[in-house]
Motif scaffolding. Structure first.
Motif, PDB file in Angstrom:
ATOM      1  N   SER A  49     -11.497  -3.145 -26.712  1.00  0.00           N
ATOM      2  CA  SER A  49     -11.111  -4.531 -26.484  1.00  0.00           C
ATOM      3  C   SER A  49     -11.844  -5.120 -25.282  1.00  0.00           C
ATOM      4  N   ALA A  50     -11.937  -4.355 -24.194  1.00  0.00           N
ATOM      5  CA  ALA A  50     -12.633  -4.832 -22.992  1.00  0.00           C
ATOM      6  C   ALA A  50     -14.112  -5.062 -23.290  1.00  0.00           C
ATOM      7  N   CYS A  51     -14.739  -4.123 -23.979  1.00  0.00           N
ATOM      8  CA  CYS A  51     -16.165  -4.254 -24.294  1.00  0.00           C
ATOM      9  C   CYS A  51     -16.430  -5.466 -25.179  1.00  0.00           C
ATOM     10  N   LEU A  52     -15.588  -5.664 -26.179  1.00  0.00           N
ATOM     11  CA  LEU A  52     -15.777  -6.816 -27.062  1.00  0.00           C
ATOM     12  C   LEU A  52     -15.555  -8.127 -26.309  1.00  0.00           C
ATOM     13  N   GLN A  53     -14.617  -8.135 -25.377  1.00  0.00           N
ATOM     14  CA  GLN A  53     -14.401  -9.335 -24.567  1.00  0.00           C
ATOM     15  C   GLN A  53     -15.608  -9.588 -23.671  1.00  0.00           C
ATOM     16  N   LEU A  54     -16.170  -8.536 -23.085  1.00  0.00           N
ATOM     17  CA  LEU A  54     -17.362  -8.683 -22.244  1.00  0.00           C
ATOM     18  C   LEU A  54     -18.544  -9.191 -23.077  1.00  0.00           C
ATOM     19  N   GLN A  55     -18.616  -8.749 -24.319  1.00  0.00           N
ATOM     20  CA  GLN A  55     -19.684  -9.185 -25.218  1.00  0.00           C
ATOM     21  C   GLN A  55     -19.500 -10.644 -25.627  1.00  0.00           C
ATOM     22  N   GLN A  56     -18.291 -10.995 -26.010  1.00  0.00           N
ATOM     23  CA  GLN A  56     -18.044 -12.336 -26.537  1.00  0.00           C
ATOM     24  C   GLN A  56     -17.985 -13.409 -25.455  1.00  0.00           C
ATOM     25  N   VAL A 116     -22.725  -4.304 -25.060  1.00  0.00           N
ATOM     26  CA  VAL A 116     -21.807  -3.168 -24.999  1.00  0.00           C
ATOM     27  C   VAL A 116     -22.588  -1.877 -24.789  1.00  0.00           C
ATOM     28  N   ASN A 117     -23.676  -1.707 -25.525  1.00  0.00           N
ATOM     29  CA  ASN A 117     -24.464  -0.492 -25.369  1.00  0.00           C
ATOM     30  C   ASN A 117     -25.042  -0.366 -23.965  1.00  0.00           C
ATOM     31  N   ARG A 118     -25.398  -1.486 -23.352  1.00  0.00           N
ATOM     32  CA  ARG A 118     -25.920  -1.456 -21.980  1.00  0.00           C
ATOM     33  C   ARG A 118     -24.842  -1.003 -21.009  1.00  0.00           C
ATOM     34  N   LEU A 119     -23.634  -1.514 -21.202  1.00  0.00           N
ATOM     35  CA  LEU A 119     -22.524  -1.120 -20.340  1.00  0.00           C
ATOM     36  C   LEU A 119     -22.201   0.367 -20.502  1.00  0.00           C
ATOM     37  N   GLN A 179     -25.966  -3.749 -11.070  1.00  0.00           N
ATOM     38  CA  GLN A 179     -27.386  -4.025 -11.312  1.00  0.00           C
ATOM     39  C   GLN A 179     -27.599  -4.664 -12.676  1.00  0.00           C
ATOM     40  N   TYR A 180     -26.924  -4.136 -13.680  1.00  0.00           N
ATOM     41  CA  TYR A 180     -27.063  -4.690 -15.024  1.00  0.00           C
ATOM     42  C   TYR A 180     -26.602  -6.151 -15.055  1.00  0.00           C
ATOM     43  N   LEU A 181     -25.458  -6.428 -14.466  1.00  0.00           N
ATOM     44  CA  LEU A 181     -24.926  -7.789 -14.454  1.00  0.00           C
ATOM     45  C   LEU A 181     -25.845  -8.733 -13.687  1.00  0.00           C
ATOM     46  N   CYS A 182     -26.425  -8.253 -12.605  1.00  0.00           N
ATOM     47  CA  CYS A 182     -27.373  -9.056 -11.839  1.00  0.00           C
ATOM     48  C   CYS A 182     -28.577  -9.418 -12.705  1.00  0.00           C
ATOM     49  N   CYS A 183     -29.098  -8.446 -13.429  1.00  0.00           N
ATOM     50  CA  CYS A 183     -30.250  -8.694 -14.310  1.00  0.00           C
ATOM     51  C   CYS A 183     -29.919  -9.697 -15.405  1.00  0.00           C
ATOM     52  N   VAL A 204     -11.724  -7.472 -16.433  1.00  0.00           N
ATOM     53  CA  VAL A 204     -12.056  -6.806 -17.700  1.00  0.00           C
ATOM     54  C   VAL A 204     -12.924  -5.582 -17.429  1.00  0.00           C
ATOM     55  N   LEU A 205     -13.852  -5.694 -16.492  1.00  0.00           N
ATOM     56  CA  LEU A 205     -14.684  -4.542 -16.125  1.00  0.00           C
ATOM     57  C   LEU A 205     -13.841  -3.391 -15.593  1.00  0.00           C
ATOM     58  N   GLN A 206     -12.737  -3.716 -14.936  1.00  0.00           N
ATOM     59  CA  GLN A 206     -11.849  -2.684 -14.384  1.00  0.00           C
ATOM     60  C   GLN A 206     -11.405  -1.708 -15.467  1.00  0.00           C
ATOM     61  N   VAL A 207     -11.113  -2.212 -16.648  1.00  0.00           N
ATOM     62  CA  VAL A 207     -10.681  -1.355 -17.758  1.00  0.00           C
ATOM     63  C   VAL A 207     -11.775  -0.347 -18.102  1.00  0.00           C
ATOM     64  N   LEU A 208     -13.008  -0.827 -18.224  1.00  0.00           N
ATOM     65  CA  LEU A 208     -14.135   0.042 -18.556  1.00  0.00           C
ATOM     66  C   LEU A 208     -14.389   1.058 -17.451  1.00  0.00           C
ATOM     67  N   VAL A 209     -14.402   0.596 -16.217  1.00  0.00           N
ATOM     68  CA  VAL A 209     -14.692   1.475 -15.080  1.00  0.00           C
ATOM     69  C   VAL A 209     -13.645   2.568 -14.962  1.00  0.00           C
ATOM     70  N   GLN A 210     -12.377   2.216 -15.091  1.00  0.00           N
ATOM     71  CA  GLN A 210     -11.338   3.241 -14.976  1.00  0.00           C
ATOM     72  C   GLN A 210     -11.385   4.231 -16.135  1.00  0.00           C
ATOM     73  N   ALA A 211     -11.732   3.766 -17.311  1.00  0.00           N
ATOM     74  CA  ALA A 211     -11.855   4.691 -18.444  1.00  0.00           C
ATOM     75  C   ALA A 211     -13.032   5.640 -18.242  1.00  0.00           C
ATOM     76  N   ALA A 212     -14.088   5.150 -17.623  1.00  0.00           N
ATOM     77  CA  ALA A 212     -15.296   5.959 -17.429  1.00  0.00           C
ATOM     78  C   ALA A 212     -15.206   6.891 -16.224  1.00  0.00           C
ATOM     79  N   ALA A 213     -14.574   6.422 -15.148  1.00  0.00           N
ATOM     80  CA  ALA A 213     -14.607   7.181 -13.901  1.00  0.00           C
ATOM     81  C   ALA A 213     -13.243   7.654 -13.430  1.00  0.00           C
TER      82      ALA A 213
END
Length: 174
Positions: free
Chosen positions: A22-29, A35-38, A136-140, A152-161
């Motif tokens: 859900s977070a990735c799709l929201q970041l995409q939309q 999503v693949n970059r994230l 860095q990705y967001l800056c680019c 929304v990024l918080q969801v992804l970051v916590q799931a990853a780290a």
């Protein structure tokens, strides 16, 4: 190109965690983020590698994303809207979903090939590297930090780290 690789496995596992899809799709939309970059940014951090953003924008994966993955997604969205009035389009819609997933797997294979040989940054913790890579990705992409995006990024970051303190993500600057 190796379609089945460590990045593909990692992406499937991370994407399946609660809230990540859900977070990735929201970041995409809402922010037009890839999503693949994230997922690539997250995987790189687990590998101890820093994103080399200048290489990302000109790589095969980026060309593939623009020429193949994005057009398939737009077509799938169009058919998804039409199938509400034409249920016969369901098979076409499902085929487009599978084609888009296959295109994303190709894109991730190129990203894997790109990043697997980048040097390991031993002195940076995974959590810090993850935030750095995403920043860095967001800056680019020319995306400005704003509360909705960071939440929304918080969801992804916590799931990853793991349990990254919310303030670390919410204070993220690039």
């Amino acid at each position: 190109m190796k379609l089945h690789n460590d990045l593909w496995d990692y992406a499937l596992q991370l994407y399946a965690k609660p809230g990540v899809e859900s977070a990735c799709l929201q970041l995409q939309q809402e922010w037009s983020l890839g999503v693949n970059r994230l997922l690539f940014c997250c995987w790189l951090a687990t590998e101890g590698r820093a994103l080399q953003a200048e290489q990302l924008s000109t790589c095969e994966a980026s060309q593939w994303q623009h020429s193949t993955t994005e057009p398939l997604r737009l077509l799938r969205y169009r058919v998804r809207a039409q199938r509400q009035h034409e249920p016969e389009l369901e098979l076409c819609y499902q085929a487009l979903r599978q084609a888009e997933l296959a295109a994303e797997q190709v894109e991730l294979a190129w990203l894997f090939a790109l990043g697997r040989d980048w040097p390991v940054v031993a002195s940076v913790a995974c959590e810090d590297l993850l935030l750095q890579n995403i920043g860095q990705y967001l800056c680019c992409e020319g995306i400005e930090p704003e509360p909705g995006l960071l939440a929304v990024l918080q969801v992804l970051v916590q799931a990853a780290a793991g349990p990254v303190p919310a303030r670390r993500v919410l204070q993220l600057q690039w």
